[in-house]
Design a protein around this motif. Structure first.
Motif, short mmCIF file in Angstrom:
data_model
loop_
_atom_site.label_atom_id
_atom_site.label_comp_id
_atom_site.label_asym_id
_atom_site.label_seq_id
_atom_site.Cartn_x
_atom_site.Cartn_y
_atom_site.Cartn_z
N GLY A 111 0.85 -1.19 0.00
CA GLY A 111 0.00 0.00 0.00
C GLY A 111 0.88 1.23 0.00
O GLY A 111 2.09 1.17 -0.24
N ALA A 112 0.28 2.34 0.24
CA ALA A 112 1.04 3.59 0.31
C ALA A 112 1.97 3.53 1.52
O ALA A 112 1.63 2.96 2.54
N PRO A 113 3.17 4.10 1.37
CA PRO A 113 4.08 4.08 2.51
C PRO A 113 3.48 4.89 3.67
O PRO A 113 2.73 5.84 3.44
N PRO A 114 3.83 4.53 4.89
CA PRO A 114 3.28 5.26 6.02
C PRO A 114 3.77 6.70 6.03
O PRO A 114 4.88 7.00 5.58
N GLU A 115 2.92 7.58 6.51
CA GLU A 115 3.30 8.99 6.57
C GLU A 115 4.41 9.17 7.60
O GLU A 115 4.42 8.51 8.63
N PRO A 116 5.35 10.10 7.33
CA PRO A 116 6.44 10.30 8.28
C PRO A 116 5.91 10.92 9.58
O PRO A 116 4.95 11.69 9.58
N THR A 117 6.60 10.57 10.66
CA THR A 117 6.21 11.12 11.96
C THR A 117 6.68 12.57 12.06
O THR A 117 7.47 13.06 11.22
N LYS A 118 6.24 13.26 13.09
CA LYS A 118 6.64 14.66 13.29
C LYS A 118 8.15 14.76 13.47
O LYS A 118 8.78 15.69 12.98
N GLU A 119 8.72 13.78 14.17
CA GLU A 119 10.17 13.78 14.38
C GLU A 119 10.91 13.65 13.05
O GLU A 119 11.91 14.31 12.81
N GLU A 120 10.43 12.75 12.19
CA GLU A 120 11.08 12.56 10.90
C GLU A 120 10.99 13.82 10.04
O GLU A 120 11.96 14.19 9.37
N ILE A 121 9.86 14.49 10.08
CA ILE A 121 9.70 15.73 9.32
C ILE A 121 10.66 16.79 9.84
O ILE A 121 11.35 17.47 9.06
N LEU A 122 10.75 16.92 11.15
CA LEU A 122 11.64 17.90 11.76
C LEU A 122 13.10 17.60 11.43
O LEU A 122 13.87 18.50 11.06
N LEU A 123 13.49 16.34 11.52
CA LEU A 123 14.87 15.96 11.19
C LEU A 123 15.17 16.22 9.72
O LEU A 123 16.29 16.64 9.36
N THR A 124 14.22 16.00 8.85
CA THR A 124 14.41 16.27 7.42
C THR A 124 14.63 17.76 7.19
O THR A 124 15.51 18.16 6.41
N GLU A 125 13.84 18.60 7.87
CA GLU A 125 14.00 20.06 7.74
C GLU A 125 15.37 20.51 8.25
O GLU A 125 16.03 21.34 7.62
N ILE A 126 15.80 19.94 9.36
CA ILE A 126 17.13 20.29 9.91
C ILE A 126 18.21 19.88 8.93
O ILE A 126 19.16 20.64 8.66
#
Length: 134
Positions: A111-126
């Motif tokens: 199926g569709a990959p799971p949505e990233p968690t808030k931590e993953e989004i924040l780490l990606t932005e950093i």
């Protein structure tokens, strides 16, 4: 969380209705199985055993005297009830096995990959900010 709030959530989710439907269907199914055992399965078995009626199988402990009924151990009825239980338990086992197989297929289906968690989004932005500075 208060008990009232928990009960409201429980009742609103529909669990109570599902439970009620399950109990009603289970009772009806139990009657069908009891009839199957008593009226269909046990007569041929009794016939094979020389015309034996399982309902009549009992151990007399005390005979009836006047208005006092007899005292007996009705093991024939117990055999019928035990067979009822085994049939119901087997059918429930098959239903649960089928449900578990369907759940495994759903979990294994891509199926569709799971949505990233808030931590993953924040780490990606950093990471992106650090990459711009370098």
């Amino acid at each position: 969380m208060s008990i009232v709030k928990e009960f409201k959530e429980f009742a609103v989710k529909g669990n109570v209705v599902d439970l009620a439907v399950g109990v009603i269907i289970g009772a009806a199914f139990g009657k069908i199985v009891t009839s199957l055992v008593t009226d269909v399965i046990m007569p041929p078995i009794g016939l094979l055993l020389g015309g034996l009626d399982f309902k009549d199988l009992k151990i007399h402990l005390k005979p009836a005297v006047g208005k006092t009924p007899e005292v007996s151990i009705n093991y024939g009825m117990f055999i019928n009830t035990a067979i009822d239980f085994l049939i119901i338990a087997f059918v429930i086992f098959l239903v649960i096995k089928g449900i578990n197989a369907m759940k495994r297929k759903e979990e294994a289906a891509p199926g569709a990959p799971p949505e990233p968690t808030k931590e993953e989004i924040l780490l990606t932005e950093i990471r992106d900010l650090l990459a711009k500075k370098a």
